[in-house]
Design a protein around this motif. Structure first.
Motif, short mmCIF file in Angstrom:
data_model
loop_
_atom_site.label_atom_id
_atom_site.label_comp_id
_atom_site.label_asym_id
_atom_site.label_seq_id
_atom_site.Cartn_x
_atom_site.Cartn_y
_atom_site.Cartn_z
N THR A 444 0.81 -1.22 0.00
CA THR A 444 0.00 0.00 0.00
C THR A 444 0.85 1.27 0.00
O THR A 444 0.30 2.37 -0.12
N VAL A 445 2.15 1.12 0.13
CA VAL A 445 3.06 2.27 0.10
C VAL A 445 4.19 1.96 -0.87
O VAL A 445 4.54 0.80 -1.09
N PRO A 446 4.80 3.00 -1.48
CA PRO A 446 5.91 2.76 -2.41
C PRO A 446 7.08 2.09 -1.72
O PRO A 446 7.41 2.40 -0.57
N GLN A 447 7.72 1.16 -2.43
CA GLN A 447 8.86 0.44 -1.89
C GLN A 447 10.15 1.07 -2.43
O GLN A 447 10.31 1.22 -3.63
N GLY A 448 11.07 1.41 -1.53
CA GLY A 448 12.32 2.03 -1.93
C GLY A 448 12.77 3.06 -0.92
O GLY A 448 12.12 3.27 0.10
N SER A 449 13.89 3.71 -1.22
CA SER A 449 14.46 4.70 -0.31
C SER A 449 14.34 6.09 -0.93
O SER A 449 14.62 6.28 -2.12
N LEU A 450 13.92 7.03 -0.12
CA LEU A 450 13.72 8.39 -0.58
C LEU A 450 14.98 8.93 -1.22
O LEU A 450 16.10 8.65 -0.76
N ASN A 451 14.79 9.70 -2.28
CA ASN A 451 15.85 10.33 -3.08
C ASN A 451 16.53 9.35 -4.05
O ASN A 451 17.29 9.78 -4.91
N TYR A 452 16.24 8.05 -3.92
CA TYR A 452 16.72 7.06 -4.89
C TYR A 452 15.56 6.36 -5.58
O TYR A 452 15.72 5.78 -6.64
N LEU A 459 4.53 8.12 -7.74
CA LEU A 459 3.28 8.65 -8.29
C LEU A 459 2.25 7.56 -8.58
O LEU A 459 1.06 7.76 -8.40
N GLU A 460 2.73 6.40 -9.05
CA GLU A 460 1.80 5.40 -9.56
C GLU A 460 1.97 4.02 -8.92
O GLU A 460 1.29 3.07 -9.32
N MET A 461 2.87 3.86 -7.96
CA MET A 461 3.13 2.57 -7.32
C MET A 461 3.55 1.52 -8.35
O MET A 461 3.24 0.34 -8.24
N LYS A 462 4.29 1.97 -9.39
CA LYS A 462 4.76 1.06 -10.42
C LYS A 462 6.28 1.04 -10.43
O LYS A 462 6.93 2.04 -10.12
N ALA A 463 6.84 -0.10 -10.83
CA ALA A 463 8.29 -0.21 -10.95
C ALA A 463 8.64 -1.28 -11.97
O ALA A 463 8.01 -2.34 -11.99
N ASP A 464 9.60 -0.98 -12.84
CA ASP A 464 10.16 -1.97 -13.73
C ASP A 464 11.66 -1.73 -13.81
O ASP A 464 12.21 -0.98 -13.00
N TYR A 465 12.34 -2.36 -14.77
CA TYR A 465 13.80 -2.23 -14.83
C TYR A 465 14.24 -0.78 -15.01
O TYR A 465 15.32 -0.39 -14.58
N THR A 495 5.01 15.37 -2.23
CA THR A 495 3.64 15.74 -2.63
C THR A 495 3.57 16.02 -4.12
O THR A 495 2.64 16.67 -4.58
N PHE A 496 4.55 15.53 -4.89
CA PHE A 496 4.55 15.76 -6.33
C PHE A 496 3.34 15.10 -6.96
O PHE A 496 2.91 14.02 -6.57
N SER A 497 2.80 15.75 -7.97
CA SER A 497 1.64 15.20 -8.66
C SER A 497 1.93 14.83 -10.10
O SER A 497 1.15 14.13 -10.73
N ASP A 519 27.24 14.93 -18.42
CA ASP A 519 26.08 15.53 -17.76
C ASP A 519 24.80 15.17 -18.50
O ASP A 519 23.77 14.90 -17.89
N LEU A 520 24.85 15.17 -19.83
CA LEU A 520 23.67 14.81 -20.62
C LEU A 520 23.28 13.35 -20.38
O LEU A 520 22.09 13.01 -20.32
N ALA A 521 24.28 12.48 -20.23
CA ALA A 521 23.99 11.07 -19.94
C ALA A 521 23.35 10.92 -18.57
O ALA A 521 22.41 10.14 -18.38
N LEU A 522 23.85 11.67 -17.59
CA LEU A 522 23.29 11.61 -16.24
C LEU A 522 21.86 12.15 -16.23
O LEU A 522 20.98 11.61 -15.56
N GLU A 523 21.64 13.21 -17.00
CA GLU A 523 20.30 13.80 -17.04
C GLU A 523 19.29 12.82 -17.64
O GLU A 523 18.17 12.69 -17.14
N LYS A 524 19.70 12.12 -18.70
CA LYS A 524 18.77 11.18 -19.33
C LYS A 524 18.54 9.96 -18.45
O LYS A 524 17.42 9.42 -18.40
N SER A 525 19.55 9.48 -17.76
CA SER A 525 19.37 8.30 -16.92
C SER A 525 18.49 8.60 -15.71
O SER A 525 17.86 7.69 -15.16
N THR A 526 18.45 9.86 -15.28
CA THR A 526 17.63 10.23 -14.11
C THR A 526 16.39 11.02 -14.50
O THR A 526 15.81 11.72 -13.67
N ALA A 527 15.99 10.94 -15.77
CA ALA A 527 14.77 11.64 -16.20
C ALA A 527 13.60 11.17 -15.34
O ALA A 527 13.43 9.98 -15.09
N ALA A 528 12.79 12.12 -14.87
CA ALA A 528 11.67 11.76 -13.99
C ALA A 528 10.66 10.87 -14.71
O ALA A 528 10.19 9.88 -14.15
N ASP A 529 10.34 11.20 -15.95
CA ASP A 529 9.40 10.41 -16.73
C ASP A 529 10.14 9.20 -17.30
O ASP A 529 11.10 9.36 -18.05
#
Length: 586
Positions: A444-452, A459-465, A495-497, A519-529
């Motif tokens: 019922t809650v997201p699994q993982g550690s904050l900031n990682y 947002l959606e309680m979903k996770a894949d590779y 509280t992000f939506s 930096d561009l590689a890091l930005e793409k690997s950590t893209a929020a979407d």
């Protein structure tokens, strides 16, 4: 905390099914139909389910009977040989693709000279409370519930001149296999009817229903076989000009356990008390207390007989009532026995007959990646690249088994004196096969550690590779800069939506000497979407290995507001300030 006696425990309901079938060559010289069914042992039943399958060899093919027999037997054998962690659909798809390619390679095309190994195929996999249907051709699966017969599959044929049915799809007919896939909810008392066209083309549903009504409320295998034979004999009486086969599947019970029943099973073993040096647990002598926290206890132990060294991991008594945590703890050992990779810590369950809840881990001499980062505040790109490469190798092992780590962070990565990486602590791992079952407590809650943790999990309680890829990108960023790619969050601030609320901070803000391509590689690997991220671990590894000139060119073509929105608005503010001062002076 004490265990309950077996006398006081109510036996939990499990999936229980019965099969019965009958096949006859009819008026033909050879029976080219085949069926098979299997209920495996309890462990495989939970992970893989039970199978019923029927095939009808295409009569114009020279190896029709062999194709049908091969299809049903090989499908069952190979399906149970796939990893227990795979989802039902992935396992079945892999097996059917391989089976179809073999059949097709023997001849396969729809022409007069090469129709050799062709067969229809219909299979029902019953797992937990769901039935998974895989279908090619014009054999058929129907569901009989509350005296109503419903056809589940679609016949892959067309009517030709003389009203004859011409098959349009079969196993072995094309190297690009197209399989109909359905899911149906199971109910106690359901009867599934698998038939070839020699039966259902000659017996109307109302007649078939009368036969099914003869079954007792809880039929045995013998009852189902008897009714299957009567159905087949009726088809022959009605003038069937083909082989005739029928397989019946009855759902006797399905998992219907309540939350307290599931929790009771989880609490069946006792959490060990806190141990100290010299104490013993099931023959393991504690040599050192490695770590003790509110979540778990880690001890360096030695087996008093074989003198082998392990790390014994036990849950903390603080989590004695946390069923989600205990479920994850038990899942960690289950996965640990099924994943074998040099960059993943090996785990095995404790003594089989022990009354205590714990498991044994490979002893890794070294330090956590967090400690390594503290000792190496500005590592070279080459050092970081090597660490990331090894983590990717481990995550690929997870991906191949349809596992998602979900808690990738520096504290869960060990690095030894030789620079070898080990992923540890995968108690929050997502297992595709177990996620399909009703025997688990739903998170019922997201699994993982904050900031990682990946944004889609929050947002959606979903996770894949790709969620693990995000976490790896954050780790890579942190190794290089000592910072996080997004403003650090406190739990109260989550509280992000939508994904747009995550604003990437360029790594060059913290280490200006880092190249733009990195930096561009890091930005793409950590893209929020997740759709904007790298879509494979190999892409990230390639981007870290050499500069991507096309990415740099694309970046430079972007307007300043996209490349550096902070700098853009700082510039706008400065211009507005100058304009304001100028107007005041005038």
């Amino acid at each position: 905390m004490t265990t309950q006696s077996s006398q006081n425990k109510k036996t939990p309901s499990r999936l229980k099914v019965f099969f019965g079938g009958y096949s006859n060559k009819g008026i033909k010289d050879e029976n080219q139909d085949a069926f098979a069914a299997l209920v495996p042992d309890a462990n495989e039943l939970q992970a893989k389910g039970a199978i019923a399958t029927l095939a009808d060899g295409v009569s114009s093919a020279s190896k029709a009977a062999e194709a049908a027999q091969l299809a049903v037997t090989q499908f069952i054998n190979e399906y149970y040989a796939t990893p227990e962690t795979w989802s039902t659909q992935k396992s079945a798809a892999k097996v059917l693709t391989s089976l179809n390619q073999w059949l097709f390679s023997q001849g396969g095309m729809f022409d007069e000279q090469h129709q050799q190994w062709l067969t229809t195929f219909s299979s029902l996999i019953l797992k937990s409370t769901t039935g998974y249907v895989f279908h090619v051709g014009d054999s058929r699966i129907c569901k009989y519930r509350e005296q109503h017969l419903e056809q589940i599959t679609r016949d892959h044929n067309r009517k030709s001149a003389g009203n004859h049915a011409v098959l349009t799809r079969a196993l072995g007919a094309d190297n690009r296999l197209k399989v109909d896939v359905h899911q149906v909810d199971l109910q106690v008392g359901d009867i599934f009817v698998l038939t070839c066209d020699g039966v259902h083309d000659f017996i109307p549903n109302k007649v078939l229903t009368r036969f099914l009504d003869e079954l007792p409320a809880q039929p045995s295998n013998a009852d189902l076989e008897r009714i299957s034979e009567k159905i087949v004999e009726r088809a022959i009486q009605e003038g069937s000009d083909d082989n005739v086969s029928c397989l019946l599947v009855h759902v006797n019970t399905i998992p219907q356990r309540k939350l307290d029943e599931i929790e009771r099973d989880l609490l069946d073993k006792t959490i060990p008390p806190a141990l100290d040096v010299g104490m013993k647990l099931d023959g393991y002598v504690v040599r050192k207390v490695i770590h003790a926290s509110i979540r778990s206890h880690l001890y360096l132990v030695e087996h008093e007989q074989n003198k082998l060294t392990y790390v014994l991991k036990a849950p903390s008594a603080n989590f004695a009532d946390d069923s989600i945590y205990l479920q994850g703890f038990m899942r960690e050992a289950w996965v640990g026995e099924r994943i074998n990779h040099a960059n993943v810590m090996r785990i095995s369950q404790g003594e089989a007959n022990s009354k205590f809840l714990y498991h044994l881990c490979e002893f890794v001499q070294g330090q956590t990646l967090s400690e390594w980062m503290h000792d190496n505040p500005k590592p070279s790109i080459a050092q970081v690249r090597d660490i990331v490469r090894q983590i990717i190798a481990a995550l690929r092992a997870f991906q191949r088994l349809e596992l998602v780590h979900r808690d990738l962070k520096p504290d869960n990565v060990m690095i030894d004196a030789f620079g070898q990486i080990k992923l540890i602590d995968y108690g929050t791992v997502f297992v595709a096969s177990l996620d399909e079952n009703q025997e688990n407590i739903q998170e019922t809650v997201p699994q993982g550690s904050l900031n990682y943790i990946a944004p889609e999990t929050l947002l959606e309680m979903k996770a894949d590779y790709r969620s693990d890829l995000f976490s790896l990108g954050v780790i890579c960023y942190e190794m290089l800069t000592g910072e996080l790619p997004y403003k650090p969050m406190k739990r109260a601030e989550v509280t992000f939506s939508d994904y747009g609320e995550w604003q990437y901070r360029s790594s060059k803000q913290f280490r200006s000497e880092l190249p733009l391509w990195l930096d561009l590689a890091l930005e793409k690997s950590t893209a929020a979407d997740p759709r904007s991220r790298f879509q494979a671990f190999s892409e990230l590894q390639a981007e870290l290995s050499k500069p991507n000139s096309s990415a740099i060119e694309e970046y430079q073509r972007q307007p300043l507001i996209q490349r550096n929105p902070v700098k853009f608005w700082q510039g706008v503010s400065a211009l507005l300030a100058i304009a304001l001062i100028a107007s005041l002076l005038n």
